[in-house]
Each structure stands twice: as structure tokens, then as C-alpha cells.
Design a protein around this motif. Structure first.
Motif, mmCIF file in Angstrom:
data_model
loop_
_atom_site.group_PDB
_atom_site.id
_atom_site.type_symbol
_atom_site.label_atom_id
_atom_site.label_comp_id
_atom_site.label_asym_id
_atom_site.label_seq_id
_atom_site.Cartn_x
_atom_site.Cartn_y
_atom_site.Cartn_z
ATOM 1 N N GLU A 241 0.818 -1.222 0.000
ATOM 2 C CA GLU A 241 0.000 0.000 0.000
ATOM 3 C C GLU A 241 0.852 1.272 0.000
ATOM 4 O OE1 GLU A 241 -2.192 -3.239 2.290
ATOM 5 O OE2 GLU A 241 -0.148 -2.442 2.140
ATOM 6 N N ILE A 242 2.099 1.180 0.467
ATOM 7 C CA ILE A 242 2.945 2.378 0.520
ATOM 8 C C ILE A 242 4.105 2.300 -0.464
ATOM 9 C CG2 ILE A 242 2.376 2.843 2.934
ATOM 10 C CD1 ILE A 242 5.160 1.694 3.648
ATOM 11 N N LYS A 243 4.061 1.353 -1.375
ATOM 12 C CA LYS A 243 5.180 1.161 -2.303
ATOM 13 C C LYS A 243 5.478 2.428 -3.097
ATOM 14 C CE LYS A 243 6.825 -2.005 -5.889
ATOM 15 N NZ LYS A 243 6.536 -3.240 -6.659
ATOM 16 N N HIS A 244 4.443 3.192 -3.417
ATOM 17 C CA HIS A 244 4.647 4.414 -4.207
ATOM 18 C C HIS A 244 5.274 5.528 -3.386
ATOM 19 C CE1 HIS A 244 0.919 5.067 -2.055
ATOM 20 N NE2 HIS A 244 0.886 6.329 -2.425
ATOM 21 N N ARG A 245 5.367 5.356 -2.050
ATOM 22 C CA ARG A 245 5.952 6.388 -1.182
ATOM 23 C C ARG A 245 7.189 5.887 -0.446
ATOM 24 N NH1 ARG A 245 4.292 10.801 -2.991
ATOM 25 N NH2 ARG A 245 4.854 11.847 -1.055
ATOM 26 N N LEU A 246 7.707 4.712 -0.818
ATOM 27 C CA LEU A 246 8.764 4.065 -0.035
ATOM 28 C C LEU A 246 10.057 3.920 -0.823
ATOM 29 C CD1 LEU A 246 9.437 2.321 2.625
ATOM 30 C CD2 LEU A 246 8.967 0.357 1.141
ATOM 31 N N ILE A 247 11.185 4.223 -0.148
ATOM 32 C CA ILE A 247 12.510 3.841 -0.641
ATOM 33 C C ILE A 247 13.184 3.092 0.504
ATOM 34 C CG2 ILE A 247 14.707 4.571 -1.608
ATOM 35 C CD1 ILE A 247 13.420 7.137 -2.545
ATOM 36 N N ALA A 248 13.467 1.815 0.300
ATOM 37 C CA ALA A 248 14.077 0.982 1.332
ATOM 38 C C ALA A 248 15.536 0.716 0.973
ATOM 39 C CB ALA A 248 13.312 -0.336 1.469
ATOM 40 N N THR A 249 16.420 0.819 1.968
ATOM 41 C CA THR A 249 17.845 0.617 1.725
ATOM 42 C C THR A 249 18.383 -0.484 2.632
ATOM 43 O OG1 THR A 249 18.582 2.284 3.350
ATOM 44 C CG2 THR A 249 18.071 3.062 1.121
#
Length: 288
Positions: A241-249
Motif C-alpha cells: 500500500e505504501i510502495k509508491h511512497r517508499l525507498i528501502a535501503t
């Protein structure tokens, strides 16, 4: 008369002030833990209790594989593709699917191999944060996160983690700190330096908060495998649901004891990835 050379013309100009670093640099400082590292190196014989450097060597099977690759004709000494070798990106995709419960991660458009998690974070911040923006950051925080925000010409806004409350995140603080300039929230989980592991409930509240205020979430998951409780580790990258607002490192440094090899990776949606690639190319060109 001989023509006046370009060099002689330059020499007649007013002296150039070379002591003018940018406002961006003036707004930063070297973290104290790095300063202590420099001093300790000059003294010699010091035991480091600062940076997270494993006290045992890189596993034999990893070193053997590298030796084998170096010892036979290959392209191991050349530049990799900007986003990283497709073989590694495919393995990262499988890892994310297996550990985050994701149905599919596209190795071609959603995974970027970086020069460590630090570069991945710099790429993330400089891709979405502009001068004058604010980034929410739980505190105590990893000192380099603060400087990375400053490098992006943004302002860190600290979310207090209270020792008496076992450094837990009180999500009620979020509404009091958000403003029209808030662009993102940076979550290190487990937390460096306190070791706190945020609960699934807390992270879901952060996700709802980010969606409500239309801000980005950047995660630093370098220590995701170092959890010792019986509760399962939960990652915000599990939430489609938050993929469009997420950057994971993420980082390989601690997991495989290769801190000096500088290899990490970044996961985000394909639209954001096209812009992350531009920053990565400008900063590092490609990972080692």
C-alpha cells in the motif's frame, strides 16, 4: 612584441578566494565517532567501540568465491552495469520476496545495487528531498543520517526516543512535528545506535501517517537480521500500500562481514527508480 599569454592575463586578475566552501558543506559536520576514529588511527593500538566493524573475518566461502573469480578470465575487474549485475539483482529480488512476503520484485526496474547502504541513503534523500524541506528522524539517531539530510539541504526534525520508555517510538509525537515542509520520514530499524526494534503496530502507524500527510518513507534496514526477540521482524517494505511512497535501503556489510567492500542495495517502485539511477550514476557510477 610577443602576444600576452592567457596565463599572464590570469595572473593580473584579482586574487581568487579559494576558501569558500558551499553552504551545503558549511551546514554539515564530521560525526564525532569518525573524528575519534581518525585520532585513534594516529595513536595506534586502540580498541574501537565505535563503528560497527565485525570482530571476525569475512567467511571463507565468500573469500574463496572471490579468489576463484579473480583467478580466471572474467569481467570481474570492469565496471558493472549502472544498476548492478543482473545476477545479483535477481538474487536480491528473491531475498526480498522471501523475507518480506512480496509476490514479485522486478530485478530490472525495482532494485539498485549501491556502494553500501550509505550511498543508497544518499541516493534516496537527494532524489526526493529539496532545499528547505524537513525530514523526520527518530533520535538518538545515527549521526551520518543527520549529515546526509544536511547534504540534501534539508532540516532534520527529531522524533524523541526516550530511554525511560526503552527507546520506543511514541507515534503520538508525529502529528506535533509534521509541517507543510515535511517531505519524508527516515526510519532506521533496528535503530542505530539504541538497538530498538520497532513493533509492527508502530510501523503500521508510521505508514498510515505517511499516507495521510503524503510524505515519503525512507528505511535503513542494515541491521534487519540482528534481532533476538521471539517476535518476527517487520519491514515497511512488506506493505504494498505504501510502495509508491517508499525507498528501502539495505546493506551486506554486517550480514556477511564485508564492511569495507561497500555493497548495499536500494528497493523502490519503478517510477522513483528512474530518478534514483540518475543520482547513483552521478555519485558512484556503479557499485564495486
Amino acid at each position: 612584441m610577443a602576444p600576452t599569454s592567457a596565463l599572464s592575463q590570469i595572473e593580473t586578475l584579482a586574487p581568487i578566494d579559494t576558501q569558500r566552501p558551499t553552504r551545503r558543506v558549511l551546514g554539515m559536520s564530521l560525526p564525532q565517532v569518525k573524528e575519534m576514529q581518525h585520532r585513534a588511527a594516529a595513536l595506534g593500538g586502540c580498541v574501537s567501540l565505535g563503528m560497527g566493524i565485525p570482530s571476525f573475518e569475512t567467511p571463507r566461502f565468500i573469500r574463496d568465491a572471490v579468489i576463484e573469480a579473480l583467478d580466471k578470465p572474467s569481467d570481474v575487474g570492469l565496471y558493472t552495469a549502472t544498476a548492478g549485475t543482473i545476477e545479483l539483482r535477481e538474487e536480491i529480488s528473491y531475498y526480498l520476496e522471501r523475507t518480506r512476503g512480496l509476490s514479485f520484485v522486478d530485478p530490472h526496474t525495482e532494485v539498485l545495487v549501491t556502494a553500501g547502504c550509505m550511498e543508497a541513503l544518499s541516493v534516496a534523500l537527494t532524489t526526493i528531498v529539496e532545499k528547505g524541506d524537513e525530514v523526520l528522524l527518530p533520535c538518538p539517531a545515527y549521526s551520518s543520517h543527520i549529515e546526509q539530510i544536511a547534504f540534501a539541504e534539508a532540516t532534520p526534525v527529531f522524533i524523541p526516543l526516550v530511554e525511560e520508555n526503552e527507546w520506543k517510538l511514541d507515534t503520538s509525537y508525529l502529528e506535533t512535528l509534521v509541517s507543510e515542509r515535511t517531505k519524508a520520514i527516515l526510519i532506521c530499524n533496528p535503530v542505530n545506535p539504541t538497538g530498538t526494534v520497532f513493533t509492527k503496530e508502530q510501523l503500521l502507524e508510521i505508514a498510515e501517517f505517511a499516507l495521510k500527510h503524503d510524505i515519503y518513507i525512507i528505511t535503513d534496514e542494515s541491521y534487519d537480521f540482528l534481532t533476538y526477540s521471539t517476535d518476527n521482524y517487520f519491514s515497511l517494505s512488506s506493505l504494498t500500500e505504501i510502495k509508491h511512497r517508499l525507498i528501502a535501503t539495505f546493506s551486506f556489510s554486517k550480514m556477511y562481514n564485508i564492511t569495507g567492500w561497500r555493497v548495499g542495495f536500494l528497493y523502490t517502485n519503478s517510477d522513483l527508480m528512474t530518478h534514483c539511477l540518475k543520482i547513483h550514476d552521478a555519485i558512484a557510477l556503479c557499485a564495486p
